[in-house]
Write a protein that holds these residues in place. Structure first.
Motif, PDB file in Angstrom:
ATOM      1  N   PRO A 174      27.051  25.836 -18.227  1.00  7.17           N
ATOM      2  CA  PRO A 174      26.932  24.498 -18.827  1.00  7.17           C
ATOM      3  C   PRO A 174      28.275  23.923 -19.276  1.00  7.17           C
ATOM      4  N   PHE A 228      28.805  18.283 -27.216  1.00  5.32           N
ATOM      5  CA  PHE A 228      29.151  18.016 -25.812  1.00  5.32           C
ATOM      6  C   PHE A 228      28.075  18.550 -24.867  1.00  5.32           C
ATOM      7  N   LEU A 229      27.520  19.710 -25.169  1.00  5.97           N
ATOM      8  CA  LEU A 229      26.492  20.271 -24.312  1.00  5.97           C
ATOM      9  C   LEU A 229      25.203  19.460 -24.381  1.00  5.97           C
ATOM     10  N   TYR A 235      32.576  16.884 -15.224  1.00  2.00           N
ATOM     11  CA  TYR A 235      32.232  15.464 -15.228  1.00  2.00           C
ATOM     12  C   TYR A 235      32.949  14.672 -16.320  1.00  2.00           C
ATOM     13  N   SER A 236      33.868  15.309 -17.018  1.00  2.00           N
ATOM     14  CA  SER A 236      34.654  14.610 -18.030  1.00  2.00           C
ATOM     15  C   SER A 236      35.831  13.896 -17.371  1.00  2.00           C
ATOM     16  N   GLN A 241      25.025  16.094 -25.292  1.00  2.00           N
ATOM     17  CA  GLN A 241      25.193  14.693 -24.928  1.00  2.00           C
ATOM     18  C   GLN A 241      26.109  14.461 -23.733  1.00  2.00           C
ATOM     19  N   GLY A 242      26.821  15.478 -23.299  1.00  2.00           N
ATOM     20  CA  GLY A 242      27.739  15.301 -22.186  1.00  2.00           C
ATOM     21  C   GLY A 242      29.123  14.905 -22.652  1.00  2.00           C
ATOM     22  N   PRO A 243      30.051  14.732 -21.701  1.00  2.00           N
ATOM     23  CA  PRO A 243      31.444  14.443 -22.060  1.00  2.00           C
ATOM     24  C   PRO A 243      31.654  13.093 -22.731  1.00  2.00           C
ATOM     25  N   SER A 244      30.678  12.197 -22.647  1.00  2.00           N
ATOM     26  CA  SER A 244      30.822  10.883 -23.287  1.00  2.00           C
ATOM     27  C   SER A 244      30.385  10.891 -24.748  1.00  2.00           C
ATOM     28  N   PHE A 276      30.021  22.389 -16.242  1.00  2.00           N
ATOM     29  CA  PHE A 276      29.470  21.099 -15.830  1.00  2.00           C
ATOM     30  C   PHE A 276      30.019  19.974 -16.696  1.00  2.00           C
ATOM     31  N   VAL A 277      30.076  20.191 -18.014  1.00  2.00           N
ATOM     32  CA  VAL A 277      30.608  19.160 -18.914  1.00  2.00           C
ATOM     33  C   VAL A 277      32.063  18.871 -18.583  1.00  2.00           C
TER      34      VAL A 277
END
Length: 208
Positions: free
Chosen positions: A99, A20-21, A106-107, A23-26, A102-103
């Motif tokens: 960090p 997740f960190l 924006y999830s 690539q992000g929530p997607s 932030f994830v």
């Protein structure tokens, strides 16, 4: 036929956190499962949903600096040095936490739902630091009118540096953390005790 690999909960959380960190929530669950060496179906069987996995892997924990503050001011170390130690410890905690925030923000969970806690980490640290400063004041180690206000200033400044550094790098949080925090402590708190070096007077020489 070999038995399926047994994966422990902390290993699942660690793998999910890393993906997740990065690539992000997607990030797809398949990437987390691959990292663990199990199937996506097996991963879902363990965690339920992607949202549940994200929450358990990234939800903020209580500030670890509270363990340093809870005993109160130590008599063998200056208030300034003890505060700096606790704040630098909290800085390391924030460097990991920011960090995650932030994830989660924006999830699809949204920040308000994902970050809901009985006592959010920023509030918990302020409360713990306020109690610590109050104890230092009552024991006449420091002179300050409003421990709560000083705690707010110290925590707010440290959080701002950590957020700025995460977003823009070192140029957005100029200066060395320890030096900046020490200057801030000295600006906000007047010690009732002499500095540690000044307290250590050389022993007088005896005549032979």
């Amino acid at each position: 036929m070999s038995r399926p690999q047994r994966v422990l909960d902390p290993e699942i959380d660690e793998a999910a956190r890393a993906v997740f960190l990065a690539q992000g929530p997607s990030a797809p669950l398949q990437d987390i499962a691959k990292r663990l060496g199990i199937s996506q179906a097996a991963l879902l069987h363990r965690v339920g949903t992607k949202e549940a996995l994200m929450l358990r892997a990234l939800r903020p924990m209580p500030p670890t600096a509270l363990a340093l503050l809870e005993p109160g001011p130590r008599p063998d170390t200056s208030v300034e040095d003890q505060l700096l130690e606790a704040l630098l410890h909290h800085r390391d905690f924030l460097r990991r936490l920011v960090p995650w925030l932030f994830v989660l923000h924006y999830s699809e969970l949204g920040g308000a739902r994902a970050l809901r806690a009985k006592t959010p980490p920023p509030v918990a640290l302020r409360e713990g630091l306020t109690v610590w400063l109050t104890r230092a004041k009552r024991s006449r180690r420091v002179e300050l009118a409003a421990p709560k206000v000083v705690a707010e200033a110290l925590c707010g400044a440290l959080e701002a540096r950590c957020f700025n550094a995460h977003v823009g790098g070192a140029t957005y949080a100029p200066g060395e953390d320890a030096a900046v925090l020490r200057q801030l402590i000295r600006a906000l708190i007047v010690p009732s005790e002499p500095p540690a070096r000044a307290r250590k007077q050389p022993k007088p020489r005896t005549a032979r």
